[in-house]
Design a protein around this motif. Structure first.
Motif, PDB file in Angstrom:
ATOM      1  N   LYS A 191      -2.417   2.002  -2.842  1.00 51.02           N
ATOM      2  CA  LYS A 191      -2.721   1.556  -4.197  1.00 51.02           C
ATOM      3  C   LYS A 191      -3.615   2.566  -4.909  1.00 51.02           C
ATOM      4  CE  LYS A 191      -2.182  -3.413  -3.382  1.00 51.02           C
ATOM      5  NZ  LYS A 191      -2.815  -4.743  -3.479  1.00 51.02           N
TER       6      LYS A 191
ATOM      7  N   LEU B  82       0.848  -1.187   0.000  1.00 47.44           N
ATOM      8  CA  LEU B  82       0.000   0.000   0.000  1.00 47.44           C
ATOM      9  C   LEU B  82       0.887   1.241   0.000  1.00 47.44           C
ATOM     10  CD1 LEU B  82      -2.597  -1.106   2.705  1.00 47.44           C
ATOM     11  CD2 LEU B  82      -2.844  -1.219   0.219  1.00 47.44           C
TER      12      LEU B  82
ATOM     13  N   GLN C 201      -3.278  -0.915  -8.228  1.00 47.35           N
ATOM     14  CA  GLN C 201      -1.839  -1.096  -8.388  1.00 47.35           C
ATOM     15  C   GLN C 201      -1.083  -0.339  -7.294  1.00 47.35           C
ATOM     16  OE1 GLN C 201      -0.445  -3.004 -10.992  1.00 47.35           O
ATOM     17  NE2 GLN C 201      -2.569  -3.588 -11.367  1.00 47.35           N
ATOM     18  N   SER C 202       0.031  -0.910  -6.862  1.00 47.57           N
ATOM     19  CA  SER C 202       0.825  -0.295  -5.800  1.00 47.57           C
ATOM     20  C   SER C 202       1.575   0.932  -6.304  1.00 47.57           C
ATOM     21  CB  SER C 202       1.828  -1.312  -5.248  1.00 47.57           C
ATOM     22  OG  SER C 202       2.752  -0.674  -4.376  1.00 47.57           O
TER      23      SER C 202
END
Length: 397
Positions: free
Chosen positions: A55, A53, A59-60
């Motif tokens: 995100k 995290l 997506q990170s």
């Protein structure tokens, strides 16, 4: 001063085997400086930080931040040993942050790889360094902050030790590795030889505390937690004001006199327990109480304005939102920048911490998807499309 974006490290080829933070932070800096960085990840899994995290659109953005400006390939190091060794022949720098000994077990330690590429610069970042009894311990930032003594001096005297809120040991270790790489490049330019660079999180944290360490090294007195104060001089620290808190420092007699007059307490100049820096440090708790009592009656903007007018170091204590909105930092100094990611969209990330007039570091592109550049990189190594398809089919890449 004009800062022109450029590529100070143009032509430099870097293989990034780093994971999570320290290694990737090093190679992100090299990439922003213009190096051609290839990030190598495990097929189907990738860097552990791909799940971290925060995100955005699933997506990170943690991963995006530390892996911008890079190409991405996948390779199973056990199945693809020959591929890896062919890649090593083509790169200038390798960066990894595995536990010491992992690369040797794979047959890819520095002694082996330099036989293949004598000019290779191999940077290994680890928790405790490559040698010594602690070298095999798992190392990550909180452990480094603990063992280095950093936690022992962070926080207030009547409370437990506190970790610095960000992963400073990781970041400093990554930057130390970068410094080592740049120095090794200069040495290679003169001699043609590469070398091994051993950087650790613990030592990065210890060196970051050099001014505090010196208290013990000189006097034998073990520094303790003292909140926001200093060991070298007083007054200094964080004080309340109307509407917020400020961090200020009055180092030396001239600054001490200025502060007393600005906060409306000139009588403090006559008190023997505050007569010089040694006495003020000795009597710091009472000194801080009296200063805080005075600053608490002054609106924060007024207090900051008065101290700045007197050429004294002072700042309101910002939260991260205030940092991101500050015009000096965000607009003039560009401490944050933006990357356009193909699946996430526009992502704001933290920029590099220095400027260069001719070859200013800058983000050259988003982080790669897992194995995004497999075809291009392996084709450039001489593999045919059929061979690359077979590698993918059998799990080599």
């Amino acid at each position: 001063m004009e800062y022109t974006n450029g590529s100070a490290l143009s032509g430099l080829k870097v293989l990034d085997m780093g994971r999570v933070l320290a290694g990737p932070a090093c190679t992100a800096l090299l990439a922003d400086l213009g190096a051609d960085v290839i990030k190598l990840e495990t097929p189907g899994v990738g860097d552990d930080s791909r799940i971290n995290l925060p995100k955005q659109n699933g997506q990170s953005t943690y991963f995006v931040n530390f892996n911008r400006s890079k190409k991405g390939i996948t390779l199973n190091l056990k199945k693809g040993k020959d591929i890896f060794l062919r890649l090593i022949k083509e790169v200038d720098v390798l960066v990894e942050n595995f536990r010491p000994g992992v690369m040797k077990k794979l047959g890819f330690d520095y002694e082996t790889l330099r036989e293949i590429n004598p000019g290779l610069i191999y940077a290994a970042v680890s928790g405790f360094g490559q040698t010594g009894p602690y070298s095999q311990r798992a190392g990550f930032d909180p452990v480094a902050q603990a063992l280095s003594g950093m936690m022992s001096i962070t926080g207030y005297p009547d409370r437990p030790p506190v970790r610095c809120g960000s992963s400073v040991a990781d970041v400093m270790a990554g930057m130390n590795a970068t410094i080592g790489i740049l120095a090794a490049l200069q040495h290679r330019h003169a001699t043609g030889r590469g070398q091994f660079i051993d950087a650790s999180l613990v030592e990065a944290a210890i060196v970051g505390m050099a001014s505090v360490n010196q208290v013990y090294l000189t006097t034998g007195v073990v520094p303790q937690r003292q909140g926001n104060g200093y060991t070298a001089c007083a007054p200094g620290g964080c004080y309340h004001a109307i509407g917020g808190e400020v961090a200020l420092l009055a180092m030396g007699e001239v600054a001490w006199e200025k502060l007393c007059n600005i906060i409306g307490r000139p009588e403090l100049l006559q008190r023997p327990e505050f007569a010089n820096n040694d006495e003020r440090v000795k009597n710091k708790p009472e000194l801080d109480r009296l200063i805080d009592e005075a600053t608490s009656t002054i609106p924060i903007d007024d207090l900051v304005e008065r101290l700045l007018a007197a050429k004294m170091p002072v700042s309101p204590i910002y939260n991260i939102a205030q940092v991101a909105a500050d015009p000096h930092l965000a607009d003039d100094r560009h401490v944050f920048t933006e990357v356009d990611h193909p699946t996430i969209g526009k992502v704001k990330i933290t920029n590099q911490p220095f400027k260069m007039s001719e070859t200013n570091p800058h983000v050259r592109g988003p982080s790669p998807s897992l194995g995004q550049h497999n075809n291009a990189v392996y084709r450039a190594l001489g593999y045919s499309d059929k061979e690359i398809e077979d590698f993918a089919a059998n799990g080599t890449i």
